[in-house]
Design a protein around this motif. Structure first.
Motif, PDB file in Angstrom:
ATOM      1  N   THR A   1     -47.651 -53.668  18.187  1.00 24.63           N
ATOM      2  CA  THR A   1     -46.383 -52.674  17.986  1.00 24.63           C
ATOM      3  C   THR A   1     -46.039 -52.514  16.483  1.00 24.63           C
ATOM      4  OG1 THR A   1     -44.313 -52.338  19.011  1.00 24.63           O
ATOM      5  CG2 THR A   1     -44.479 -54.523  18.198  1.00 24.63           C
TER       6      THR A   1
ATOM      7  N   ALA B   1     -54.293 -55.608  22.927  1.00 15.88           N
ATOM      8  CA  ALA B   1     -53.708 -56.007  24.030  1.00 15.88           C
ATOM      9  C   ALA B   1     -54.234 -56.985  24.817  1.00 15.88           C
ATOM     10  CB  ALA B   1     -53.312 -54.826  24.967  1.00 15.88           C
TER      11      ALA B   1
ATOM     12  N   THR C   1     -52.923 -61.157  25.397  1.00 17.50           N
ATOM     13  CA  THR C   1     -52.496 -61.688  26.418  1.00 17.50           C
ATOM     14  C   THR C   1     -53.525 -62.350  27.146  1.00 17.50           C
ATOM     15  OG1 THR C   1     -53.260 -59.749  27.947  1.00 17.50           O
ATOM     16  CG2 THR C   1     -50.945 -59.739  26.822  1.00 17.50           C
TER      17      THR C   1
ATOM     18  N   GLN D   1     -45.901 -59.799  17.765  1.00 19.51           N
ATOM     19  CA  GLN D   1     -46.389 -58.774  18.293  1.00 19.51           C
ATOM     20  C   GLN D   1     -46.667 -57.871  17.117  1.00 19.51           C
ATOM     21  OE1 GLN D   1     -46.981 -56.939  21.468  1.00 19.51           O
ATOM     22  NE2 GLN D   1     -46.957 -59.199  22.138  1.00 19.51           N
TER      23      GLN D   1
ATOM     24  N   ARG E   1     -51.498 -58.174  32.800  1.00 18.50           N
ATOM     25  CA  ARG E   1     -50.151 -57.953  31.791  1.00 18.50           C
ATOM     26  C   ARG E   1     -50.900 -56.906  30.689  1.00 18.50           C
ATOM     27  NH1 ARG E   1     -49.602 -63.628  32.459  1.00 18.50           N
ATOM     28  NH2 ARG E   1     -50.953 -64.035  30.727  1.00 18.50           N
TER      29      ARG E   1
ATOM     30  N   TYR F   1     -41.203 -53.026  20.483  1.00 14.91           N
ATOM     31  CA  TYR F   1     -41.044 -54.244  21.488  1.00 14.91           C
ATOM     32  C   TYR F   1     -39.880 -54.557  21.616  1.00 14.91           C
ATOM     33  CZ  TYR F   1     -42.550 -58.600  23.593  1.00 14.91           C
ATOM     34  OH  TYR F   1     -42.420 -59.687  24.345  1.00 14.91           O
TER      35      TYR F   1
ATOM     36  N   ARG G   1     -48.894 -53.403  29.552  1.00 17.79           N
ATOM     37  CA  ARG G   1     -48.538 -52.845  28.162  1.00 17.79           C
ATOM     38  C   ARG G   1     -49.211 -51.521  27.762  1.00 17.79           C
ATOM     39  NH1 ARG G   1     -49.945 -57.351  23.703  1.00 17.79           N
ATOM     40  NH2 ARG G   1     -48.444 -58.699  24.960  1.00 17.79           N
ATOM     41  N   CYS G   2     -50.318 -51.352  28.115  1.00 22.21           N
ATOM     42  CA  CYS G   2     -51.094 -50.297  27.709  1.00 22.21           C
ATOM     43  C   CYS G   2     -50.704 -48.911  28.747  1.00 22.21           C
ATOM     44  CB  CYS G   2     -52.503 -50.185  27.626  1.00 22.21           C
ATOM     45  SG  CYS G   2     -53.088 -51.398  26.617  1.00 22.21           S
TER      46      CYS G   2
ATOM     47  N   MET H   1     -42.111 -50.938  24.807  1.00 21.02           N
ATOM     48  CA  MET H   1     -42.436 -52.132  25.623  1.00 21.02           C
ATOM     49  C   MET H   1     -41.471 -53.318  25.495  1.00 21.02           C
ATOM     50  SD  MET H   1     -46.215 -52.179  24.070  1.00 21.02           S
ATOM     51  CE  MET H   1     -45.633 -52.286  22.159  1.00 21.02           C
TER      52      MET H   1
ATOM     53  N   GLY I   1     -40.507 -57.496  26.723  1.00 21.24           N
ATOM     54  CA  GLY I   1     -40.994 -58.701  26.969  1.00 21.24           C
ATOM     55  C   GLY I   1     -40.186 -59.748  26.392  1.00 21.24           C
TER      56      GLY I   1
END
Length: 297
Positions: A141, A11, A15, A135, A20, A96, A24-25, A125, A127
């Motif tokens: 993901t 992650a 990023t 991703q 960020r 995602y 995400r985590c 998730m 975005g």
């Protein structure tokens, strides 16, 4: 090291931003920082270069990305092979998508999937949809919702879940832009003079770039924006004209602050994407089959 640390590392590698990556985590930035330091200590080398303004991968960090992706992929494959078909389906699945997709497509999909397979843990998730396929390719993901590109990357499976028109929108508030539009008759818009809000990347950027090329327009770009929802917001404030999926507009809190321009539009196809080899995992395979049953019925 454990698999959670590998996910945290990937992650941050994707990023290059602690806040960020921690969002995400679903952990705090200090927790993420401690986990990365612990991982680096165990490996015996720095994976990231950190300063007050930026984060970047070291050469060893770039090499470790491939190791982490391969390790997690092998682990998921092993777990799927150990699945006892006589027992209820269990495991984890991450998806995602954009905020709009979570309202429009994914709610019904997850509701049906959860009813059929209640022991599977679902992680969502959200975005910018421009990053959906990357991703999946980066193993950040399991599945993503993406606008179907002109050509799919090798090794990617696609399952259509819906379509949406693309529409040009402009503000309704009184401003120089609406004054300009009011002086023009239908079909005679001053395209070269209009300010545009455009996506940073992705299929929608390709579509609007193609439109500019067909119209021989050198556009005045006011802003490049990450995320379709933000494009509607900036348009509503009078900053420019945007080309967005109608489904995004329908879900936007700013839909009454913009107007659709009466122009010929095109459609986009929206669907689930995953690595083809990951469809051997019954947790992912069943999601695709549920989607097929819902949206192709």
């Amino acid at each position: 090291m454990d698999h959670k640390q590998l996910n945290y590392f990937l992650a941050l590698a994707d990023t290059l931003h602690f806040s960020r990556a921690s969002e995400r985590c679903y952990i705090s930035p200090p927790t993420l920082s401690r986990q990365i330091k612990q991982l680096e200590s165990e490996i015996g080398t720095a994976l990231f270069i950190r300063d007050n303004r930026s984060v970047s991968l070291t050469p060893q960090g770039k090499a470790f990305v491939q190791y982490a992706q391969a390790t997690l992929a092998s682990w998921r494959q092993f777990k799927s092979e150990c699945q006892d078909e006589s027992q209820p389906l269990s495991g984890e699945l991450s998806l995602y998508c954009s905020v709009t997709a979570s309202y429009s497509f994914i709610y019904d999909l997850f509701a049906r999937y959860r009813k059929d397979f209640p022991q599977v843990e679902l992680n969502l998730m959200t975005g910018d949809p421009a990053y959906s396929i990357s991703q999946v390719q980066s193993d950040l993901t399991d599945v993503a919702v993406a606008v179907k590109p002109a050509s799919l990357a090798q090794g990617i499976e696609y399952q259509s879940i819906g379509r949406s028109r693309l529409v040009f929108i402009a503000p309704t508030m009184q401003c120089p832009l609406t004054d300009m539009l009011a002086k023009c008759g239908e079909g005679s818009l001053p395209w070269a003079q209009l300010p545009f809000i455009v996506p940073e990347q992705g299929v929608l950027k390709e579509r609007i770039d193609s439109f500019f090329k067909r119209m021989s327009i050198q556009p005045q770009v006011y802003a490049h924006v990450s995320g379709h929802e933000a494009m509607v917001a900036l348009t509503s404030l009078g900053f420019g004209v945007a080309y967005v999926p109608e489904i995004v507009l329908a879900q936007s809190p700013f839909k009454n602050q913009v107007q659709q321009l009466n122009l010929q539009s095109e459609e986009i196809d929206i669907g689930l994407v995953a690595k083809k080899k990951r469809l051997q995992d019954p947790v992912i395979n069943k999601l695709f089959r549920v989607a097929e049953g819902i949206f192709n019925s």
